[in-house]
Structures are given as C-alpha cells and as structure tokens.
Design a protein around this motif. Sequence first.
Motif, PDB file in Angstrom:
ATOM      1  N   MET A   1     -50.263  87.048  59.470  1.00 26.33           N
ATOM      2  CA  MET A   1     -49.194  86.299  59.957  1.00 26.33           C
ATOM      3  C   MET A   1     -47.888  87.478  60.367  1.00 26.33           C
ATOM      4  SD  MET A   1     -46.918  83.059  58.757  1.00 26.33           S
ATOM      5  CE  MET A   1     -48.081  82.357  58.746  1.00 26.33           C
ATOM      6  N   ASN A   2     -47.429  87.808  61.395  1.00 20.31           N
ATOM      7  CA  ASN A   2     -46.436  88.551  61.768  1.00 20.31           C
ATOM      8  C   ASN A   2     -45.136  87.862  61.544  1.00 20.31           C
ATOM      9  OD1 ASN A   2     -45.383  87.099  63.869  1.00 20.31           O
ATOM     10  ND2 ASN A   2     -46.914  88.309  65.164  1.00 20.31           N
ATOM     11  N   GLU A   3     -44.040  88.419  61.388  1.00 20.85           N
ATOM     12  CA  GLU A   3     -42.566  88.054  60.894  1.00 20.85           C
ATOM     13  C   GLU A   3     -42.049  86.998  61.967  1.00 20.85           C
ATOM     14  OE1 GLU A   3     -39.663  87.287  58.386  1.00 20.85           O
ATOM     15  OE2 GLU A   3     -41.425  88.479  58.136  1.00 20.85           O
ATOM     16  N   ALA A   4     -42.489  87.372  63.179  1.00 18.48           N
ATOM     17  CA  ALA A   4     -41.939  86.353  64.318  1.00 18.48           C
ATOM     18  C   ALA A   4     -42.700  84.917  64.068  1.00 18.48           C
ATOM     19  CB  ALA A   4     -42.389  86.768  65.746  1.00 18.48           C
ATOM     20  N   THR A   5     -44.005  85.014  63.742  1.00 20.34           N
ATOM     21  CA  THR A   5     -44.623  83.747  63.490  1.00 20.34           C
ATOM     22  C   THR A   5     -44.031  83.110  62.597  1.00 20.34           C
ATOM     23  OG1 THR A   5     -46.584  84.724  64.445  1.00 20.34           O
ATOM     24  CG2 THR A   5     -46.752  82.758  63.072  1.00 20.34           C
ATOM     25  N   ALA A   6     -43.900  83.863  61.260  1.00 22.72           N
ATOM     26  CA  ALA A   6     -43.342  83.187  60.259  1.00 22.72           C
ATOM     27  C   ALA A   6     -41.803  82.424  60.370  1.00 22.72           C
ATOM     28  CB  ALA A   6     -43.228  84.186  59.254  1.00 22.72           C
ATOM     29  N   VAL A   7     -41.037  82.967  61.011  1.00 18.94           N
ATOM     30  CA  VAL A   7     -39.863  82.602  61.348  1.00 18.94           C
ATOM     31  C   VAL A   7     -39.913  81.059  62.152  1.00 18.94           C
ATOM     32  CG1 VAL A   7     -37.493  83.058  62.696  1.00 18.94           C
ATOM     33  CG2 VAL A   7     -38.753  84.764  61.070  1.00 18.94           C
ATOM     34  N   SER A   8     -40.943  81.134  63.096  1.00 18.24           N
ATOM     35  CA  SER A   8     -40.797  79.774  64.075  1.00 18.24           C
ATOM     36  C   SER A   8     -41.796  78.950  63.476  1.00 18.24           C
ATOM     37  CB  SER A   8     -41.167  80.552  65.382  1.00 18.24           C
ATOM     38  OG  SER A   8     -42.455  80.926  65.391  1.00 18.24           O
ATOM     39  N   ASP A   9     -42.361  79.375  62.292  1.00 18.08           N
ATOM     40  CA  ASP A   9     -43.331  78.031  61.567  1.00 18.08           C
ATOM     41  C   ASP A   9     -42.645  76.727  61.490  1.00 18.08           C
ATOM     42  OD1 ASP A   9     -45.282  76.893  60.102  1.00 18.08           O
ATOM     43  OD2 ASP A   9     -46.018  78.286  58.902  1.00 18.08           O
ATOM     44  N   PRO A  10     -43.014  75.675  62.188  1.00 17.45           N
ATOM     45  CA  PRO A  10     -42.222  74.320  61.776  1.00 17.45           C
ATOM     46  C   PRO A  10     -43.013  73.758  60.582  1.00 17.45           C
ATOM     47  CG  PRO A  10     -44.469  74.240  63.411  1.00 17.45           C
ATOM     48  CD  PRO A  10     -43.971  75.601  63.233  1.00 17.45           C
ATOM     49  N   GLU A  11     -43.792  74.341  59.757  1.00 15.38           N
ATOM     50  CA  GLU A  11     -44.181  74.040  58.504  1.00 15.38           C
ATOM     51  C   GLU A  11     -43.734  74.963  57.270  1.00 15.38           C
ATOM     52  OE1 GLU A  11     -48.222  72.292  58.791  1.00 15.38           O
ATOM     53  OE2 GLU A  11     -47.548  70.841  60.093  1.00 15.38           O
ATOM     54  N   ARG A  12     -42.890  75.835  57.464  1.00 12.65           N
ATOM     55  CA  ARG A  12     -42.758  76.897  56.595  1.00 12.65           C
ATOM     56  C   ARG A  12     -42.325  76.386  55.255  1.00 12.65           C
ATOM     57  NH1 ARG A  12     -39.703  82.768  56.943  1.00 12.65           N
ATOM     58  NH2 ARG A  12     -39.868  83.121  54.915  1.00 12.65           N
ATOM     59  N   PHE A  13     -40.978  75.502  55.492  1.00 13.71           N
ATOM     60  CA  PHE A  13     -40.644  74.960  54.240  1.00 13.71           C
ATOM     61  C   PHE A  13     -40.931  73.590  53.888  1.00 13.71           C
ATOM     62  CE2 PHE A  13     -37.767  77.957  56.396  1.00 13.71           C
ATOM     63  CZ  PHE A  13     -37.680  78.834  55.400  1.00 13.71           C
ATOM     64  N   HIS A  14     -41.756  73.448  52.603  1.00  9.75           N
ATOM     65  CA  HIS A  14     -42.427  72.373  52.357  1.00  9.75           C
ATOM     66  C   HIS A  14     -41.968  71.477  51.138  1.00  9.75           C
ATOM     67  CE1 HIS A  14     -46.537  70.652  50.563  1.00  9.75           C
ATOM     68  NE2 HIS A  14     -45.765  69.537  51.256  1.00  9.75           N
ATOM     69  N   LEU A  15     -41.402  70.263  51.304  1.00  8.66           N
ATOM     70  CA  LEU A  15     -40.857  69.635  50.408  1.00  8.66           C
ATOM     71  C   LEU A  15     -41.536  68.313  50.011  1.00  8.66           C
ATOM     72  CD1 LEU A  15     -38.024  68.974  48.912  1.00  8.66           C
ATOM     73  CD2 LEU A  15     -37.513  67.421  51.028  1.00  8.66           C
ATOM     74  N   THR A  16     -41.714  68.441  48.510  1.00  5.16           N
ATOM     75  CA  THR A  16     -42.438  67.262  47.883  1.00  5.16           C
ATOM     76  C   THR A  16     -41.612  66.550  46.990  1.00  5.16           C
ATOM     77  OG1 THR A  16     -43.417  68.988  46.352  1.00  5.16           O
ATOM     78  CG2 THR A  16     -44.684  68.676  48.295  1.00  5.16           C
ATOM     79  N   LEU A  17     -42.213  65.207  46.698  1.00  7.10           N
ATOM     80  CA  LEU A  17     -41.670  64.334  45.984  1.00  7.10           C
ATOM     81  C   LEU A  17     -42.920  63.768  44.997  1.00  7.10           C
ATOM     82  CD1 LEU A  17     -39.864  62.327  44.546  1.00  7.10           C
ATOM     83  CD2 LEU A  17     -40.151  60.826  46.358  1.00  7.10           C
ATOM     84  N   VAL A  57     -40.373  74.480  48.847  1.00  8.49           N
ATOM     85  CA  VAL A  57     -41.189  75.728  48.750  1.00  8.49           C
ATOM     86  C   VAL A  57     -41.205  76.400  50.001  1.00  8.49           C
ATOM     87  CG1 VAL A  57     -43.490  77.133  48.344  1.00  8.49           C
ATOM     88  CG2 VAL A  57     -42.649  75.118  46.463  1.00  8.49           C
ATOM     89  N   ASP A  58     -41.080  77.821  50.178  1.00  8.10           N
ATOM     90  CA  ASP A  58     -41.228  78.598  51.218  1.00  8.10           C
ATOM     91  C   ASP A  58     -42.765  78.957  51.225  1.00  8.10           C
ATOM     92  OD1 ASP A  58     -41.547  80.615  53.056  1.00  8.10           O
ATOM     93  OD2 ASP A  58     -39.592  81.600  52.656  1.00  8.10           O
ATOM     94  N   GLU A  59     -43.360  78.238  52.276  1.00 13.61           N
ATOM     95  CA  GLU A  59     -44.882  78.494  52.293  1.00 13.61           C
ATOM     96  C   GLU A  59     -45.111  79.659  52.733  1.00 13.61           C
ATOM     97  OE1 GLU A  59     -47.311  76.274  51.500  1.00 13.61           O
ATOM     98  OE2 GLU A  59     -45.971  74.893  51.002  1.00 13.61           O
ATOM     99  N   VAL A  60     -44.427  80.702  53.191  1.00  9.96           N
ATOM    100  CA  VAL A  60     -44.732  82.067  53.747  1.00  9.96           C
ATOM    101  C   VAL A  60     -44.664  82.953  52.447  1.00  9.96           C
ATOM    102  CG1 VAL A  60     -43.854  84.019  55.254  1.00  9.96           C
ATOM    103  CG2 VAL A  60     -44.021  81.456  56.071  1.00  9.96           C
ATOM    104  N   THR A  61     -43.552  82.914  51.797  1.00 11.84           N
ATOM    105  CA  THR A  61     -43.463  83.650  50.575  1.00 11.84           C
ATOM    106  C   THR A  61     -43.980  83.179  49.343  1.00 11.84           C
ATOM    107  OG1 THR A  61     -41.252  82.699  49.850  1.00 11.84           O
ATOM    108  CG2 THR A  61     -40.971  84.684  51.756  1.00 11.84           C
ATOM    109  N   GLY A  62     -44.174  81.793  49.227  1.00 14.76           N
ATOM    110  CA  GLY A  62     -44.622  81.366  47.844  1.00 14.76           C
ATOM    111  C   GLY A  62     -43.686  80.855  46.994  1.00 14.76           C
ATOM    112  N   GLU A  63     -42.175  81.273  47.248  1.00 14.57           N
ATOM    113  CA  GLU A  63     -41.148  81.116  46.618  1.00 14.57           C
ATOM    114  C   GLU A  63     -40.604  79.744  46.327  1.00 14.57           C
ATOM    115  OE1 GLU A  63     -36.632  82.813  45.979  1.00 14.57           O
ATOM    116  OE2 GLU A  63     -37.557  83.249  47.753  1.00 14.57           O
ATOM    117  N   THR A  64     -40.377  79.071  45.209  1.00 19.19           N
ATOM    118  CA  THR A  64     -39.618  77.865  45.083  1.00 19.19           C
ATOM    119  C   THR A  64     -38.259  78.060  45.133  1.00 19.19           C
ATOM    120  OG1 THR A  64     -41.514  76.958  43.468  1.00 19.19           O
ATOM    121  CG2 THR A  64     -39.216  76.146  43.401  1.00 19.19           C
ATOM    122  N   LEU A  65     -37.827  77.398  46.233  1.00 24.21           N
ATOM    123  CA  LEU A  65     -36.316  77.650  46.675  1.00 24.21           C
ATOM    124  C   LEU A  65     -35.450  76.485  45.838  1.00 24.21           C
ATOM    125  CD1 LEU A  65     -37.063  77.994  50.405  1.00 24.21           C
ATOM    126  CD2 LEU A  65     -36.562  79.844  48.843  1.00 24.21           C
ATOM    127  N   ALA A  66     -35.917  75.379  45.524  1.00 29.40           N
ATOM    128  CA  ALA A  66     -35.171  74.358  44.815  1.00 29.40           C
ATOM    129  C   ALA A  66     -35.914  73.500  43.844  1.00 29.40           C
ATOM    130  CB  ALA A  66     -34.102  73.782  45.722  1.00 29.40           C
TER     131      ALA A  66
END
Length: 76
Positions: A1-17, A57-66
């Motif tokens: 996945m290139n950077e342009a794809t990552a930026v425009s990914d509509p499912e990049r930021f995943h929120l779970t409860l 979670v940022d699905e591209v980097t795998g980082e937990t943001l909050a």
Amino acid sequence: MNEATAVSDPERFHLTLTAGGRMVQQGWWGSEATARWKWSGWVGEYSGLHGARIVLVDEVTGETLASWPRPESHHG
C-alpha cells in the motif's frame, strides 16, 4: 500500500466498543479528526456500560491512538 492509498483509506481509523469481552459496536473512518471525535462521543455515551472498553486504532500503522479506560501506569 502506498502513502496516497493510506491517506485516502476510508477504513483507516477503526473504533471498537467492547463490553465483557464481547464486541458491541465498531466503526471505521478515513479522517483521524472524525474518528477521535467519535471516540470522545462513545466515551461519553458508553463509559457507564459495565466492562466497557473503547479503542481507536490506526489500521495502517497498527498504533493505538486512544483507549478508554486508560491503562493504569505503574510507578516505582
């Protein structure tokens, strides 16, 4: 996945409860600002739910943001 794809990914930021270890609700957003706003809203709305855990979670980097509740820090 290139950077342009990552930026425009509509499912990049995943929120779970989850509550009691079970998935209750989840959502995906392409905008980090929108996802953080949703996270904040979910904390306000669902923090009283027994055993609730809300994670962004940022699905591209795998980082937990909050996450809520925040992990306890151990000092000493």
